[in-house]
Scaffold this motif. Structure first.
Motif, PDB file in Angstrom:
ATOM      1  N   LEU A  18      31.521 -31.897  35.930  1.00 13.46           N
ATOM      2  CA  LEU A  18      31.441 -33.198  35.252  1.00 13.46           C
ATOM      3  C   LEU A  18      32.093 -33.133  33.873  1.00 13.46           C
ATOM      4  N   LEU A  19      31.846 -32.026  33.158  1.00 11.01           N
ATOM      5  CA  LEU A  19      32.447 -31.883  31.827  1.00 11.01           C
ATOM      6  C   LEU A  19      33.966 -31.800  31.937  1.00 11.01           C
ATOM      7  N   ALA A  20      34.446 -31.108  32.976  1.00 10.62           N
ATOM      8  CA  ALA A  20      35.897 -30.979  33.153  1.00 10.62           C
ATOM      9  C   ALA A  20      36.514 -32.340  33.460  1.00 10.62           C
ATOM     10  N   THR A  21      35.814 -33.151  34.244  1.00 10.80           N
ATOM     11  CA  THR A  21      36.341 -34.468  34.619  1.00 10.80           C
ATOM     12  C   THR A  21      36.347 -35.440  33.435  1.00 10.80           C
ATOM     13  N   HIS A  22      35.254 -35.441  32.670  1.00 10.34           N
ATOM     14  CA  HIS A  22      35.115 -36.491  31.651  1.00 10.34           C
ATOM     15  C   HIS A  22      35.499 -36.048  30.256  1.00 10.34           C
ATOM     16  N   GLY A  23      35.767 -34.768  30.102  1.00 14.16           N
ATOM     17  CA  GLY A  23      36.300 -34.257  28.835  1.00 14.16           C
ATOM     18  C   GLY A  23      35.466 -34.625  27.624  1.00 14.16           C
ATOM     19  N   ASP A  24      36.165 -34.997  26.548  1.00 15.61           N
ATOM     20  CA  ASP A  24      35.536 -35.302  25.265  1.00 15.61           C
ATOM     21  C   ASP A  24      34.531 -36.443  25.324  1.00 15.61           C
TER      22      ASP A  24
ATOM     23  N   SER B 173      22.993 -28.757  39.219  1.00 15.65           N
ATOM     24  CA  SER B 173      23.280 -27.327  39.063  1.00 15.65           C
ATOM     25  C   SER B 173      24.252 -27.145  37.904  1.00 15.65           C
ATOM     26  N   LEU B 174      24.337 -25.904  37.456  1.00 16.26           N
ATOM     27  CA  LEU B 174      25.246 -25.597  36.357  1.00 16.26           C
ATOM     28  C   LEU B 174      26.704 -25.840  36.764  1.00 16.26           C
ATOM     29  N   SER B 175      27.042 -25.534  38.024  1.00 18.14           N
ATOM     30  CA  SER B 175      28.435 -25.755  38.428  1.00 18.14           C
ATOM     31  C   SER B 175      28.765 -27.247  38.439  1.00 18.14           C
ATOM     32  N   GLU B 176      27.759 -28.072  38.767  1.00 20.20           N
ATOM     33  CA  GLU B 176      27.994 -29.518  38.708  1.00 20.20           C
ATOM     34  C   GLU B 176      28.213 -29.971  37.258  1.00 20.20           C
TER      35      GLU B 176
ATOM     36  N   ARG C 274      29.162 -21.337  29.432  1.00 18.85           N
ATOM     37  CA  ARG C 274      29.767 -21.435  30.762  1.00 18.85           C
ATOM     38  C   ARG C 274      30.675 -22.657  30.826  1.00 18.85           C
ATOM     39  N   SER C 275      31.842 -22.501  31.425  1.00 17.18           N
ATOM     40  CA  SER C 275      32.702 -23.670  31.668  1.00 17.18           C
ATOM     41  C   SER C 275      33.262 -23.551  33.077  1.00 17.18           C
ATOM     42  N   GLY C 276      34.043 -24.536  33.476  1.00 17.04           N
ATOM     43  CA  GLY C 276      34.630 -24.509  34.814  1.00 17.04           C
ATOM     44  C   GLY C 276      35.552 -23.324  35.012  1.00 17.04           C
ATOM     45  N   THR C 277      36.051 -22.763  33.925  1.00 12.10           N
ATOM     46  CA  THR C 277      37.028 -21.678  34.056  1.00 12.10           C
ATOM     47  C   THR C 277      36.434 -20.300  33.800  1.00 12.10           C
TER      48      THR C 277
ATOM     49  N   GLU D 232      32.333 -26.767  27.721  1.00 12.76           N
ATOM     50  CA  GLU D 232      31.404 -25.641  27.825  1.00 12.76           C
ATOM     51  C   GLU D 232      29.951 -26.105  27.739  1.00 12.76           C
ATOM     52  N   CYS D 233      29.090 -25.362  28.444  1.00  4.78           N
ATOM     53  CA  CYS D 233      27.657 -25.612  28.390  1.00  4.78           C
ATOM     54  C   CYS D 233      26.981 -24.296  27.985  1.00  4.78           C
ATOM     55  N   LEU D 234      26.082 -24.379  27.027  1.00 10.04           N
ATOM     56  CA  LEU D 234      25.287 -23.209  26.677  1.00 10.04           C
ATOM     57  C   LEU D 234      24.370 -22.931  27.865  1.00 10.04           C
ATOM     58  N   GLU D 235      24.440 -21.692  28.381  1.00  9.04           N
ATOM     59  CA  GLU D 235      23.706 -21.383  29.612  1.00  9.04           C
ATOM     60  C   GLU D 235      22.432 -20.589  29.291  1.00  9.04           C
ATOM     61  N   GLU D 236      22.575 -19.508  28.537  1.00  5.00           N
ATOM     62  CA  GLU D 236      21.378 -18.763  28.167  1.00  5.00           C
ATOM     63  C   GLU D 236      21.558 -18.074  26.833  1.00  5.00           C
TER      64      GLU D 236
END
Ligand SMILES: Cc1cc2nc3c(=O)[nH]c(=O)nc-3n(C[C@@H](O)[C@H](O)[C@H](O)COP(=O)(O)OP(=O)(O)OC[C@H]3O[C@@H](n4cnc5c(N)ncnc54)[C@H](O)[C@@H]3O)c2cc1C
Ligand code: FES
Ligand code: FES
Lengths: 291, 163
Positions: free
Chosen positions: A20-26, A13-16, A139-142, A165-169
């Motif tokens: 994951l991006l927040a945890t693993h960063g760069d 899912s997008l929230s996952e 979209r990002s965790g925040t 951030e993830c490009l969502e739409e």
């Protein structure tokens, strides 16, 4: 095995993805169609510590045609967009551009969002985004934010998407004038390769054949795809006769600062820019007139 | 160095196959080296040549640009899966022989997958459509003309058989 070792997570899912991006960063990279990222990993030009696979996320794969825009999920395949008739009727420039993007096999896998995020200055979809003024929802965790194409592209292979951030739409504006026509054209070494120079145009005319709105742009002649709203604005009110079109194309080409390489000199690229911009505008005009 | 292994279950040519794979193992290497389906060829290993084409859920894709772990839960058809159930050649494969659509054969599995992908959705393609469908596959021998003729022959034969 060609790529350097990495850890892999298949996000559901997008929230996952955001977590994951927040945890693993760069150290983390998103894996969409893999048609640009996997070759770069095979050549070890990039060595991400983590790959977050977004291919199985249903909420990122959709096409929605609405009254004044079309929305596509970031992970929608290029082939799916190319084949969608309702979308082609509302935002024809997308299908026209996709005919030039890679090959059947790469379009069956490559995604719309991946092409935009990859931001190759010669790529077709970023040029369409720039010409139409597409909006990217990130979209990002925040939270979420929207970037206009103009603010999204930052340079060759660079965007203003932040780590995390993830490009969502993507929102593609649709014009509602009855007589709206568009066209995409390019010159490349072989068909299916990235463009040496590409041009995209969209024009709308009224019942008397007078231009009510025009937009056009060029790819491959700068660090990002370029749109020329001021020059296009001068076409409004004209009949889009060849002289007006050539003037606009020439003015745009003069503003570009292309580079030189093995395939073409800067001078030749600027020449192509003028020729192709005029060709795209004329084709768009003919389509608008035929409606 | 020990790498994390991931479980994959994939339907390959109609049969369920499972394995534990490192994430960076490409789909084409898994097919060839572990499943011994060496019909699929590897050329450039970075997306340019098309030799590695396989069908993923019925659509042609490049198997060097996917990791095996990504095929989990999907259907893969390789060139071995094009043959008829009794092992004899498909109409398209036989047409490649008949029309001399191959010389060294290196590009052939990829060409067959690309062409079959086209015929599955467009049984009566124009020459331009055939050239577009195989546009992502490089052939260093034939000059492409006989490959195009082989696909045309396959389309004609299939239409006749249907009558
Ligand atoms: C033989 C060949 C020919 C090609 N020809 C062309 C061509 O003519 N024109 C053209 O434009 N392209 C061409 N391409 C590239 C095109 O096919 C890719 O699809 C595209 O550039 C990247 O999209 P992707 O989905 O494959 O992304 P990936 O390769 O998976 O990712 C590309 C980059 O975008 C990032 N990313 C992906 N999705 C997101 C997201 N949702 N949010 C944030 N970041 C994201 C990734 O982390 C990565 O950095 C070609 C490729 C090949 C192999
Ligand atoms: S080996 Fe996959 S495209 Fe060349
Ligand atoms: S037959 Fe030799 S590469 Fe095509």
């Amino acid at each position: 095995m060609k790529a350097a070792p990495f850890e892999y997570a298949r996000a559901a899912s997008l929230s996952e993805v955001c977590a994951l991006l927040a945890t693993h960063g760069d150290g983390a990279k998103l894996l969409a169609g893999g048609q640009s990222l996997v070759p770069m990993m095979a050549m070890r030009l990039v060595r991400p510590a983590w790959l977050v696979d977004i291919n199985e996320i249903a909420e990122l794969k959709f096409i929605a045609v609405e009254k004044d825009m079309a929305r596509t999920g970031a992970c929608t395949r290029q082939g799916a967009v190319e084949r969608d008739h309702a979308l082609a009727a509302r935002v024809p420039l997308l299908r026209q551009a996709l005919a030039w993007v890679g090959h059947v096999q790469t379009r069956n896998r490559g995604t719309i969002g991946g092409s935009l995020a990859h931001a190759d200055p010669c790529a077709e979809l970023p040029l369409v985004a720039q010409v139409l003024g597409a909006r990217m929802l990130l979209r990002s965790g925040t939270g979420a934010r929207t970037l206009e194409a103009e603010k999204f592209f930052a340079g060759p292979m660079a965007t203003n998407v932040r780590p995390g951030e993830c490009l969502e739409e993507i929102h593609w504006p649709a014009w509602s004038w009855r007589h709206t026509g568009s066209a995409f054209t390019e010159i490349s070494v072989r068909h299916g390769d990235f463009a040496m120079v590409a041009a995209a145009a969209q024009v709308a005319i009224d019942g008397d054949g007078r231009c009510v709105r025009a937009a056009f742009g060029l790819g491959g002649v700068g660090g990002t795809p370029l749109a020329f709203p001021k020059i296009a604005g001068r076409l409004v009110g004209t009949r889009l006769d060849d002289a007006a079109v050539n003037d606009a194309a020439h003015a745009a080409a003069t503003e570009t600062q292309p580079g030189s390489d093995l395939h073409a000199s800067a001078e030749y690229r600027r020449h192509l820019a003028g020729v192709l911009a005029a060709r795209a505008l004329r084709e768009a005009r003919e389509r608008a007139r035929s409606l | 160095m020990s790498e994390t292994l991931h479980a994959v279950s994939v339907e390959v040519n109609g049969k369920p196959r499972s394995a534990q794979v490192p994430a960076r193992l490409s789909l084409v290497d898994w097919l060839r080296d572990d499943l011994l389906l060496t019909g699929t060829h590897v050329g450039c290993e970075h997306g340019i040549c098309g030799a590695c084409s396989v069908m993923l859920d019925g659509e042609p894709v490049r198997a060097c640009l996917m990791y095996a772990v990504q095929a989990h839960g999907h259907r893969v058809t390789t060139v071995e899966g094009l043959a008829k159930p009794d092992g004899s050649m498909s109409v398209l494969q036989d047409s490649f022989c008949e029309a001399h659509g191959l010389q060294c054969g290196y590009c052939t599995p990829g060409m067959l997958i690309a062409a079959q992908g086209l015929l599955n959705t467009n049984p009566d393609p124009t020459e331009a459509q055939i050239r577009d469908a195989i546009g992502g596959n490089l052939c260093r021998c034939t000059g492409y003309q006989q490959i195009v003729e082989a696909v045309q022959l396959a389309a004609e034969r299939t239409a006749k058989e249907a009558k």
